[in-house]
Design a protein around this motif. Structure first.
Motif, PDB file in Angstrom:
ATOM      1  N   ALA A 287      23.685  66.357 -41.579  1.00  0.00           N
ATOM      2  CA  ALA A 287      24.031  67.477 -40.703  1.00  0.00           C
ATOM      3  C   ALA A 287      25.470  67.953 -40.873  1.00  0.00           C
ATOM      4  CB  ALA A 287      23.802  67.069 -39.251  1.00  0.00           C
ATOM      5  N   LEU A 288      26.185  67.348 -41.804  1.00  0.00           N
ATOM      6  CA  LEU A 288      27.613  67.660 -41.959  1.00  0.00           C
ATOM      7  C   LEU A 288      27.839  69.038 -42.570  1.00  0.00           C
ATOM      8  CD1 LEU A 288      29.392  64.507 -43.333  1.00  0.00           C
ATOM      9  CD2 LEU A 288      29.995  65.839 -41.332  1.00  0.00           C
ATOM     10  N   THR A 289      28.895  69.720 -42.105  1.00  0.00           N
ATOM     11  CA  THR A 289      29.254  70.995 -42.721  1.00  0.00           C
ATOM     12  C   THR A 289      30.605  70.862 -43.430  1.00  0.00           C
ATOM     13  OG1 THR A 289      30.468  71.752 -40.798  1.00  0.00           O
ATOM     14  CG2 THR A 289      28.112  72.265 -40.876  1.00  0.00           C
ATOM     15  N   ASP A 290      30.842  71.759 -44.373  1.00  0.00           N
ATOM     16  CA  ASP A 290      32.111  71.763 -45.092  1.00  0.00           C
ATOM     17  C   ASP A 290      33.286  71.922 -44.135  1.00  0.00           C
ATOM     18  OD1 ASP A 290      30.298  71.895 -47.076  1.00  0.00           O
ATOM     19  OD2 ASP A 290      31.343  73.440 -48.246  1.00  0.00           O
ATOM     20  N   ALA A 291      33.110  72.808 -43.169  1.00  0.00           N
ATOM     21  CA  ALA A 291      34.195  73.113 -42.235  1.00  0.00           C
ATOM     22  C   ALA A 291      34.608  71.864 -41.466  1.00  0.00           C
ATOM     23  CB  ALA A 291      33.760  74.203 -41.286  1.00  0.00           C
ATOM     24  N   GLU A 292      33.596  71.121 -40.999  1.00  0.00           N
ATOM     25  CA  GLU A 292      33.847  69.905 -40.243  1.00  0.00           C
ATOM     26  C   GLU A 292      34.610  68.899 -41.105  1.00  0.00           C
ATOM     27  OE1 GLU A 292      30.990  66.909 -37.669  1.00  0.00           O
ATOM     28  OE2 GLU A 292      30.118  68.609 -38.715  1.00  0.00           O
ATOM     29  N   MET A 293      34.121  68.733 -42.352  1.00  0.00           N
ATOM     30  CA  MET A 293      34.772  67.811 -43.278  1.00  0.00           C
ATOM     31  C   MET A 293      36.215  68.220 -43.515  1.00  0.00           C
ATOM     32  SD  MET A 293      32.991  65.333 -44.420  1.00  0.00           S
ATOM     33  CE  MET A 293      33.637  64.946 -46.032  1.00  0.00           C
ATOM     34  N   GLY A 294      36.439  69.513 -43.727  1.00  0.00           N
ATOM     35  CA  GLY A 294      37.780  70.027 -44.003  1.00  0.00           C
ATOM     36  C   GLY A 294      38.768  69.629 -42.922  1.00  0.00           C
ATOM     37  N   GLU A 295      38.324  69.729 -41.665  1.00  0.00           N
ATOM     38  CA  GLU A 295      39.190  69.357 -40.537  1.00  0.00           C
ATOM     39  C   GLU A 295      39.710  67.931 -40.685  1.00  0.00           C
ATOM     40  OE1 GLU A 295      38.643  70.725 -36.667  1.00  0.00           O
ATOM     41  OE2 GLU A 295      39.208  72.485 -37.860  1.00  0.00           O
ATOM     42  N   TYR A 296      38.781  67.018 -41.025  1.00  0.00           N
ATOM     43  CA  TYR A 296      39.169  65.608 -41.145  1.00  0.00           C
ATOM     44  C   TYR A 296      39.998  65.377 -42.402  1.00  0.00           C
ATOM     45  CZ  TYR A 296      35.970  64.463 -37.357  1.00  0.00           C
ATOM     46  OH  TYR A 296      35.362  64.383 -36.138  1.00  0.00           O
ATOM     47  N   MET A 297      39.593  66.032 -43.501  1.00  0.00           N
ATOM     48  CA  MET A 297      40.283  65.789 -44.772  1.00  0.00           C
ATOM     49  C   MET A 297      41.724  66.266 -44.735  1.00  0.00           C
ATOM     50  SD  MET A 297      37.278  66.709 -47.469  1.00  0.00           S
ATOM     51  CE  MET A 297      38.346  66.805 -48.877  1.00  0.00           C
ATOM     52  N   LEU A 298      41.986  67.304 -43.971  1.00  0.00           N
ATOM     53  CA  LEU A 298      43.347  67.819 -43.906  1.00  0.00           C
ATOM     54  C   LEU A 298      44.118  67.246 -42.723  1.00  0.00           C
ATOM     55  CD1 LEU A 298      42.597  71.482 -44.917  1.00  0.00           C
ATOM     56  CD2 LEU A 298      43.582  69.667 -46.304  1.00  0.00           C
ATOM     57  N   GLY A 299      43.516  66.271 -42.056  1.00  0.00           N
ATOM     58  CA  GLY A 299      44.235  65.575 -40.998  1.00  0.00           C
ATOM     59  C   GLY A 299      44.332  66.344 -39.706  1.00  0.00           C
ATOM     60  N   LEU A 300      43.468  67.352 -39.514  1.00  0.00           N
ATOM     61  CA  LEU A 300      43.525  68.135 -38.286  1.00  0.00           C
ATOM     62  C   LEU A 300      42.819  67.423 -37.135  1.00  0.00           C
ATOM     63  CD1 LEU A 300      42.827  71.622 -39.867  1.00  0.00           C
ATOM     64  CD2 LEU A 300      45.034  70.667 -39.203  1.00  0.00           C
ATOM     65  N   SER A 301      41.797  66.634 -37.486  1.00  0.00           N
ATOM     66  CA  SER A 301      41.151  65.858 -36.428  1.00  0.00           C
ATOM     67  C   SER A 301      40.991  64.412 -36.870  1.00  0.00           C
ATOM     68  CB  SER A 301      39.747  66.386 -36.097  1.00  0.00           C
ATOM     69  OG  SER A 301      39.495  67.601 -36.707  1.00  0.00           O
ATOM     70  N   LYS A 302      40.736  63.588 -35.865  1.00  0.00           N
ATOM     71  CA  LYS A 302      40.524  62.174 -36.146  1.00  0.00           C
ATOM     72  C   LYS A 302      39.564  61.634 -35.110  1.00  0.00           C
ATOM     73  CE  LYS A 302      42.866  57.792 -36.569  1.00  0.00           C
ATOM     74  NZ  LYS A 302      44.067  56.997 -36.414  1.00  0.00           N
ATOM     75  N   GLN A 303      38.615  60.829 -35.567  1.00  0.00           N
ATOM     76  CA  GLN A 303      37.661  60.267 -34.603  1.00  0.00           C
ATOM     77  C   GLN A 303      38.328  59.181 -33.768  1.00  0.00           C
ATOM     78  OE1 GLN A 303      34.359  58.876 -36.904  1.00  0.00           O
ATOM     79  NE2 GLN A 303      33.416  60.904 -37.075  1.00  0.00           N
ATOM     80  N   SER A 304      37.704  58.842 -32.644  1.00  0.00           N
ATOM     81  CA  SER A 304      38.245  57.794 -31.785  1.00  0.00           C
ATOM     82  C   SER A 304      38.039  56.439 -32.443  1.00  0.00           C
ATOM     83  CB  SER A 304      37.525  57.812 -30.439  1.00  0.00           C
ATOM     84  OG  SER A 304      36.181  57.410 -30.645  1.00  0.00           O
ATOM     85  N   ALA A 305      38.814  55.470 -31.991  1.00  0.00           N
ATOM     86  CA  ALA A 305      38.732  54.114 -32.548  1.00  0.00           C
ATOM     87  C   ALA A 305      37.305  53.590 -32.443  1.00  0.00           C
ATOM     88  CB  ALA A 305      39.705  53.197 -31.810  1.00  0.00           C
ATOM     89  N   GLU A 306      36.649  53.947 -31.358  1.00  0.00           N
ATOM     90  CA  GLU A 306      35.288  53.472 -31.112  1.00  0.00           C
ATOM     91  C   GLU A 306      34.318  54.022 -32.152  1.00  0.00           C
ATOM     92  OE1 GLU A 306      32.115  54.017 -27.594  1.00  0.00           O
ATOM     93  OE2 GLU A 306      34.237  53.904 -26.988  1.00  0.00           O
ATOM     94  N   GLU A 307      34.458  55.331 -32.409  1.00  0.00           N
ATOM     95  CA  GLU A 307      33.597  55.955 -33.416  1.00  0.00           C
ATOM     96  C   GLU A 307      33.850  55.347 -34.792  1.00  0.00           C
ATOM     97  OE1 GLU A 307      32.735  60.518 -32.635  1.00  0.00           O
ATOM     98  OE2 GLU A 307      34.830  60.015 -32.173  1.00  0.00           O
ATOM     99  N   LEU A 308      35.149  55.120 -35.090  1.00  0.00           N
ATOM    100  CA  LEU A 308      35.503  54.578 -36.402  1.00  0.00           C
ATOM    101  C   LEU A 308      35.013  53.150 -36.561  1.00  0.00           C
ATOM    102  CD1 LEU A 308      39.105  56.002 -36.776  1.00  0.00           C
ATOM    103  CD2 LEU A 308      37.062  56.680 -38.041  1.00  0.00           C
ATOM    104  N   GLY A 309      34.990  52.434 -35.449  1.00  0.00           N
ATOM    105  CA  GLY A 309      34.553  51.043 -35.477  1.00  0.00           C
ATOM    106  C   GLY A 309      33.142  50.891 -36.016  1.00  0.00           C
ATOM    107  N   ARG A 310      32.344  51.940 -35.894  1.00  0.00           N
ATOM    108  CA  ARG A 310      30.956  51.861 -36.352  1.00  0.00           C
ATOM    109  C   ARG A 310      30.868  51.710 -37.867  1.00  0.00           C
ATOM    110  NH1 ARG A 310      28.405  56.580 -35.840  1.00  0.00           N
ATOM    111  NH2 ARG A 310      30.435  57.579 -35.830  1.00  0.00           N
ATOM    112  N   ALA A 311      31.976  52.089 -38.589  1.00  0.00           N
ATOM    113  CA  ALA A 311      31.964  51.971 -40.050  1.00  0.00           C
ATOM    114  C   ALA A 311      31.879  50.513 -40.482  1.00  0.00           C
ATOM    115  CB  ALA A 311      33.210  52.628 -40.640  1.00  0.00           C
TER     116      ALA A 311
END
Lengths: 511, 362
Positions: A484-508
């Motif tokens: 379900a991922l879009t390029d726009a969403e990915m771009g936000e994370y890749m350029l450091g504009l957003s970051k998931q919460s520690a909890e979300e990241l913990g799932r990795a």
């Protein structure tokens, strides 16, 4: 430039009868995939390489450049993708390197250098601090220094080699404004890029190259993006790939809390944790230089981290020799195939057996079992469709795609339980790319875990079952399902504009 | 299937070798014309006189013996791109250790020379651990450390010779005579059975380099060290291994030369065979199988140079000039590179013209 043909000493014909012309005062895009021959063409224009055939005309006058100095003397200057600056010197010092102003004929005139830098920086609207050290300024600034360097040396034609590859979005916009100013002042810009929207935005005309040949010149306004992509790759850019849904099994590789500081004191990895599970492809996306290559070097034992752990099937592998990693069933397709992946001077056969030369199967007593080796190599060449005259051919003589197939043939045939694939399709042709991707998916569906590190967003999104994004040495996002991922969403994370919460990241980090 | 890339490379290197030899001999000829009052005779002596009679031919073979061993030693080390120059010192040390065994350790015939040679071989193998470990553990440059090591060996041997083992009854500096059991018998004239051992080692080393996993690893480390490490080859071990083998071969050469040709040890200076080994390895392009040819060429030239010194008025050092010129042209990568490029271009064009049907595969 007319009828340019360049054949390298390794027999690769990088340019075949290429015509290329630029009008004064335009921004002209030179487009093409990696290996299409753009860099070679520009190196010839710059006098870095000499063509076998063809002529260069500059303002109607026939010229030939034996060196970059000769080219710059005629007003042709280049801004390289990898900056040619001395980090320990100041902006002004770099600016005048080789053409230093002198005091009393002997001494370096620092004040003169600073004044000259200021003058040019104001005249062309490129604001700079002449006294700042190169090591301390941003990438965008460094690029401005490079552009000014060329202008100070009298360049009328500026060649920019993928100038935006290293820039942030804001810096890119700034660069475009400056390029337009330069154009208005009568400068000519040759703009090398693969990014469609950039080219559409600022260039006047486009020359497209494919496979060492020119695919013609077009006005930017008169050609659609689809048309450009068709000319560049000869088909739609999005390659279709059939992929069954992954059914991840137990964890194969567990990376926990990895921190790493490189030899220059830069913190490259910050508390990186994730898990690769059997039967899935875990993608690592991100703009290059955000810690991905450091991560892989640590996994393969070429560097040791400050802290953290890396476990393969539950056992710690940090600090183990590469021979043991291979014994465990880990394969690695390295980013730089001519440095790590293959020995160019050795034959295909010798390259294929490098990880298994000690194996019982290929040896008879103290000697090699020549028959077994021959059989194995012929089999691999056939299965992986390596295009070569024989297994005795030198790897350095093959095309990039075929060299990569040799690397992949070796790594995929070792019966891996974990594959680390770093930029596995970079700079190779479409056919080889599709082939390698399909094999990778096949192996993962047979139960291997794959860690796919790629700067190619389309590749990493299309191939990965789940995905992490790295920015500034951190994992900033984890997606368990990439469909379900879009390029726009990915771009936000890749350029450091957003970051998931520690909890979300913990799932990795799966158990 | 004929491998046309390799064929082209081979054709080119043979051509290049012949051209370098031709140029070097031309340079020698020019010099001879300048310095000699009888240039025709001098040139005849240098180039053709060794063909003169059987004795001369056997002398060439005799001169070949140490060249074979040092040529092989340098080939093995250079194959892994380890520019170890201590073959020179190893020859001297190997000869000295064999001489000591030959003088002071009584043994039955046949066994005596074998054991003496082995003592030289093992000592020099251990010797090479010094530069190899200094390099792998501490990062010391092999070229520099081995260049110095040669002189350390020379002076150590001199010291022991002068102070401990010299035969004081002799006018000149030398050891006592070797025990009669220790000599290597001659095939004919002064040419010992060391020649047979040398040729046997050519076969052994060729097989080792091209037919075993260790030889393979040595070559891969030489071609691309990063690739070797990435592939899981034990690079540091290979770097040490090739130098130990190189030392053993050079030491064997020294021991064989000493027991086959001399009856006392009397070398006060480095004998020079190690340097010749470098010329041979370069001529043979590090291929052990080509070492006998390169060694024969050098031996022929040295016999010619001796004849020239005796029967004409040109000094023996002319041979060093010829070697130096060969060396220069071989080391210069760009020599004839333009011609090579033309060959490659022609071939690439031919292939583009053929438009390989398999091109689809990528």
């Amino acid at each position: 430039m007319r009828g340019i043909t360049k054949i390298y000493p390794n027999g690769i014909a990088a340019n075949q009868a290429v015509d290329f012309s630029v009008r004064a005062g335009e921004i002209h895009a030179l487009m093409g995939e990696n290996g299409a021959g753009k860099s070679t063409l520009m190196k010839i224009l710059m006098g870095l390489e000499q063509p076998q055939e063809g002529e260069i005309f500059l303002g109607g006058e026939k010229v030939s450049f034996a060196s970059p100095q000769a080219a710059i003397a005629k007003g042709v200057g280049m801004v390289h993708q990898h900056f040619m600056l001395v980090p320990s010197l100041t902006v002004a010092e770099n600016m005048v390197l080789g053409i230093e102003p002198k005091k009393h004929g002997v001494f370096f005139d620092r004040a003169g250098a600073v004044a000259l830098t200021k003058e040019y920086s104001e005249r062309y609207g490129l604001p700079l601090d002449p006294n700042a050290k190169i090591a301390d300024i941003s990438v965008g600034m460094k690029q401005k220094v490079e552009i000014l360097k060329a202008l100070v040396r009298g360049a009328k034609i500026l060649i920019l080699d993928e100038p935006t590859a290293v820039l942030t979005t804001r810096e890119t916009e700034e660069l475009f404004k400056q390029l337009v100013i330069l154009k208005e002042q009568g400068f000519t810009v040759i703009f090398i890029s693969h990014k469609l929207w950039e080219v559409k935005q600022i260039t006047d005309r486009i020359t497209i190259m494919r496979g060492g040949k020119s695919m013609g010149v077009h006005t930017t306004a008169g050609i659609s993006e689809q048309e450009i992509s068709r000319l560049m790759v000869g088909r739609d850019v999005m390659l279709s790939l059939e992929k069954e849904k992954a059914e991840p099994g137990g964890s194969v590789l567990n990376v926990r809390g990895l921190n790493y500081t490189n030899q220059w004191g830069n913190r490259m990895l910050k508390d990186v944790s994730f898990t690769v599970r059997a039967g899935e492809i875990l993608g690592v996306a991100g703009v290059e230089g955000n810690g991905q290559s450091d991560l892989v070097r640590i996994l393969w034992g070429f560097e040791s981290p400050d802290s953290g752990s890396v476990a393969f099937e539950g056992a710690e592998i940090l600090g183990e020799p590469q021979s043991w990693l291979r014994e465990l069933g880990i394969s690695y397709i390295p980013e730089d195939r001519m440095v790590y992946g293959a020995a160019g001077g050795a034959s295909i056969e010798e390259n294929l057996i490098s990880d298994r030369a000690w194996g019982k199967r290929l040896n008879k007593g103290p000697f090699f079992n020549a028959g077994a080796i021959r059989k194995e190599c012929d089999d691999l060449i056939k299965r992986f469709k390596v295009l070569a005259r024989s297994r005795g051919q030198r790897v350095g003589m093959l095309s990039g795609g075929n060299i990569q197939k040799v690397v992949v043939a070796r790594e995929f045939s070792a019966g891996p339980k974990l594959i680390i694939a770093e930029q596995p399709t970079r700079g190779i042709d479409v056919g080889a790319t599709e082939f390698i991707r399909a094999r990778m998916v096949e192996l993962s569906r047979q139960g291997a875990g794959v860690l796919l590190v790629s700067a190619d967003l389309a590749e990493v999104m299309q191939l990965s079952d789940s995905l992490i994004v790295m920015y500034g040495g951190e994992v900033v996002a984890y997606f368990e399902d990439t469909s379900a991922l879009t390029d726009a969403e990915m771009g936000e994370y890749m350029l450091g504009l957003s970051k998931q919460s520690a909890e979300e990241l913990g799932r990795a980090a799966h158990d | 299937m004929i491998n046309s890339d390799r064929l082209l490379e081979l054709k080119f290197s043979v051509l290049r070798g012949l051209a370098a030899i031709f140029v070097s001999i031309s340079v020698a000829a020019i010099l001879i014309f300048i310095i000699s009052d009888q240039p025709g005779n001098a040139l005849f002596q240098l180039l053709l006189s060794p063909l003169g009679n059987e004795r001369q031919m056997w002398n060439i073979l005799e001169r070949m013996i140490p060249f074979l061993f040092t040529g092989l030693a340098v080939c093995v080390m250079f194959s892994a791109k380890q520019f170890n120059l201590a073959a020179e010192g190893s020859v001297m040390l190997g000869a000295f250790m064999a001489a000591m065994t030959a003088i002071y350790v009584p043994m039955p015939p046949i066994i005596h020379p074998i054991v003496s040679i082995l003592v030289g071989v093992i000592t020099c193998g251990l010797l090479m651990l010094i530069p190899a470990l200094l390099h792998t553990k501490l990062g010391a440059n092999v070229l520099v450390s081995t260049l110095m090591l040669n002189f350390i060996i020379q002076f150590c041997v001199q010291f022991v010779l002068v102070n401990i083992v010299a035969d004081r009854s002799q006018g000149a500096l030398m050891t006592y005579q070797f025990l009669e059991t220790a000599g290597i018998p001659a095939i004919r004239f002064n040419t010992s059975y060391g020649l047979v051992l040398g040729l046997a080692m050519v076969v052994v080393v060729s097989l080792f380099i091209y037919r075993t996993r260790w030889g393979y690893a040595i070559r891969m480390v030489g071609l691309n060290k990063e690739f070797s490490a990435y592939s899981g080859l034990k690079v540091a071990g290979i770097i040490i291994l090739c130098q130990v083998i190189g030392g053993m071969l050079a030491g064997m050469g020294g021991a064989v030369e000493m027991l086959g040709f001399f009856d006392r040890f009397r070398w006060r200076l480095l004998p020079g065979y190690g340097w010749n080994g470098i010329t041979i390895a370069i001529l043979a392009k590090n291929n052990p199988a080509l070492v006998p040819f390169a060694a024969f060429f050098l031996a022929y030239l040295s016999r010619g140079a001796v004849n020239m010194t005796i029967h004409a008025d040109v000094p023996f050092e002319m041979m060093d000039i010829i070697q130096a010129v060969i060396f220069l042209f071989f080391a210069a990568e760009k020599f004839l590179a333009g011609y090579r490029q033309k060959m490659v271009v022609k071939k690439a064009k031919r292939e583009l013209g053929e438009d390989l049907p398999a091109k689809k595969g990528g």
